[in-house]
Motif scaffolding. Sequence first.
Motif, PDB file in Angstrom:
ATOM      1  N   UNK A 298      32.891  27.149  82.123  1.00 39.40           N
ATOM      2  CA  UNK A 298      33.036  25.729  81.767  1.00 39.40           C
ATOM      3  C   UNK A 298      33.760  25.563  80.437  1.00 39.40           C
ATOM      4  N   UNK A 299      33.507  26.471  79.512  1.00 40.14           N
ATOM      5  CA  UNK A 299      34.174  26.412  78.207  1.00 40.14           C
ATOM      6  C   UNK A 299      35.677  26.608  78.360  1.00 40.14           C
ATOM      7  N   UNK A 300      36.072  27.535  79.221  1.00 39.37           N
ATOM      8  CA  UNK A 300      37.501  27.737  79.432  1.00 39.37           C
ATOM      9  C   UNK A 300      38.151  26.458  79.961  1.00 39.37           C
ATOM     10  N   UNK A 301      37.545  25.853  80.957  1.00 41.54           N
ATOM     11  CA  UNK A 301      38.111  24.615  81.523  1.00 41.54           C
ATOM     12  C   UNK A 301      38.163  23.523  80.452  1.00 41.54           C
ATOM     13  N   UNK A 302      37.119  23.444  79.640  1.00 35.79           N
ATOM     14  CA  UNK A 302      37.092  22.444  78.573  1.00 35.79           C
ATOM     15  C   UNK A 302      38.213  22.694  77.562  1.00 35.79           C
ATOM     16  N   UNK A 303      38.473  23.953  77.248  1.00 40.75           N
ATOM     17  CA  UNK A 303      39.554  24.261  76.315  1.00 40.75           C
ATOM     18  C   UNK A 303      40.915  23.873  76.884  1.00 40.75           C
ATOM     19  N   UNK A 304      41.091  24.036  78.182  1.00 36.18           N
ATOM     20  CA  UNK A 304      42.327  23.579  78.821  1.00 36.18           C
ATOM     21  C   UNK A 304      42.448  22.066  78.675  1.00 36.18           C
ATOM     22  N   UNK A 305      41.370  21.351  78.940  1.00 37.44           N
ATOM     23  CA  UNK A 305      41.387  19.882  78.825  1.00 37.44           C
ATOM     24  C   UNK A 305      41.666  19.451  77.386  1.00 37.44           C
ATOM     25  N   UNK A 306      41.103  20.158  76.414  1.00 32.89           N
ATOM     26  CA  UNK A 306      41.357  19.832  75.000  1.00 32.89           C
ATOM     27  C   UNK A 306      42.815  20.062  74.639  1.00 32.89           C
ATOM     28  N   UNK A 307      43.401  21.138  75.173  1.00 27.55           N
ATOM     29  CA  UNK A 307      44.823  21.400  74.922  1.00 27.55           C
ATOM     30  C   UNK A 307      45.680  20.283  75.500  1.00 27.55           C
ATOM     31  N   UNK A 308      45.363  19.838  76.699  1.00 31.84           N
ATOM     32  CA  UNK A 308      46.116  18.741  77.321  1.00 31.84           C
ATOM     33  C   UNK A 308      46.014  17.469  76.480  1.00 31.84           C
ATOM     34  N   UNK A 309      44.849  17.216  75.914  1.00 36.65           N
ATOM     35  CA  UNK A 309      44.673  16.039  75.050  1.00 36.65           C
ATOM     36  C   UNK A 309      45.501  16.181  73.772  1.00 36.65           C
ATOM     37  N   UNK A 310      45.504  17.372  73.184  1.00 36.49           N
ATOM     38  CA  UNK A 310      46.298  17.619  71.978  1.00 36.49           C
ATOM     39  C   UNK A 310      47.775  17.357  72.240  1.00 36.49           C
ATOM     40  N   UNK A 311      48.216  17.668  73.455  1.00 33.45           N
ATOM     41  CA  UNK A 311      49.627  17.530  73.815  1.00 33.45           C
ATOM     42  C   UNK A 311      49.944  16.144  74.387  1.00 33.45           C
TER      43      UNK A 311
END
Length: 402
Positions: free
Chosen positions: A337-350
């Motif tokens: 779940x943390x990995x998926x959350x980190x992907x979502x955070x990266x998308x938000x940053x971008x």
Amino acid sequence: MIKATLHHLVIGGRRYINRLIHIPLPTLVTGADHISDATELLHRHKFNNVMVVSDPQLIKLNLVQPLLDSLKQTQISYSLFDQVTPDPTIAVVEQGCELYRNESCDAIIAFGGGSVIDCAKAIGASITKNKPINKLAGLFKVRKKLPYFIAIPTTAGTGSEATLVAVITDATARKKFTVIDPCLVPNVALLDPALMKGLPANITAETGIDALTHAIESYIGCHAYPLTKQYAISAMSKIFNFLPVAYANGNNEQARAEMAIASFYAGAAFTRTSVGYVHAIAHQLGGVYHVPHGLANAIVLPHVLHFSLTNAATKLAQLAKILHMVDMDCNEQLAANTFVKRVEQLLETLNIPKHLPQLQQADINMLAERAIKEAYCDYPVPRLMNEAQCRDILQNLLTTHS
């Protein structure tokens, strides 16, 4: 149940076939301001009439001129084909073939993003087989050496400079098709980060997530093996670390260089393992609405990751630990779940949008049907998706859900 069994039997068989097929890696040339290396290679191999494939925007930005100047200085004749469009069509490929034949070219340089490199591959394949490119759609229908081919990517995302795939659009049918053959891998990949400094931030983001998608789908797919996992991990590590930097400061040459290598590694990974449902859905969005491929991947990616969690948790947890997102003793579900959350955070940053304004409710059934058909027995996905589940994902992309 029968469809699932058939899918797993076919995928299982292809896993072993893939290991037996030799997929070459291009000769890798890296470093800023190394354009002249391309002409030196042509001169060394005694090619003297090259076709340069590019697009109108790169010509307008004057980015191609140093290459053309270098060719002149080396006394290598060239013919410029600069009519490549995003999502190149059969007609564009045919135009390029006509120029290649009329000018008696003996080599190809692709200078541009994934669309340019894919178009150049398709021109080379069509010339080599003397067949329209749509007749070469599918697996291993070329099987002949292409003209000497140098790929110079100007974006860090598609990895096309390292792959055996060309994606072409059938404008009449409003859908994409792929030509897949090891002979499509370029002879040389020239990665020059200086060429990428002028990329707009949104293109940097979208192409970077394209590379991330390649790496993730390669790693969690059923065809992954130690070499491809290492390629994928190397790509992901660079992307998580350097894509936000390149996005915030496009002139950061180190970030551009790291992203160029990440794209190459991700391309080397997925060209040996294939992709998954993110690409299956994104291809339909690109074919019907001309949504840029990287953007389509970026919007779809978190939805497919959430769908895949039940079957891909072990591999996603491995990634979270290897990439130091969690401690090594973290439990599997939390790590995944943390990995998926980190992907979502990266998308938000971008600043990747969560919805597609082009998407029409009336098209969802058709898009889902096409996506599931594309993936079935071709993509080694960790969890099978049916049309209803695909429709649910597409439904979440409608702007009415914002």
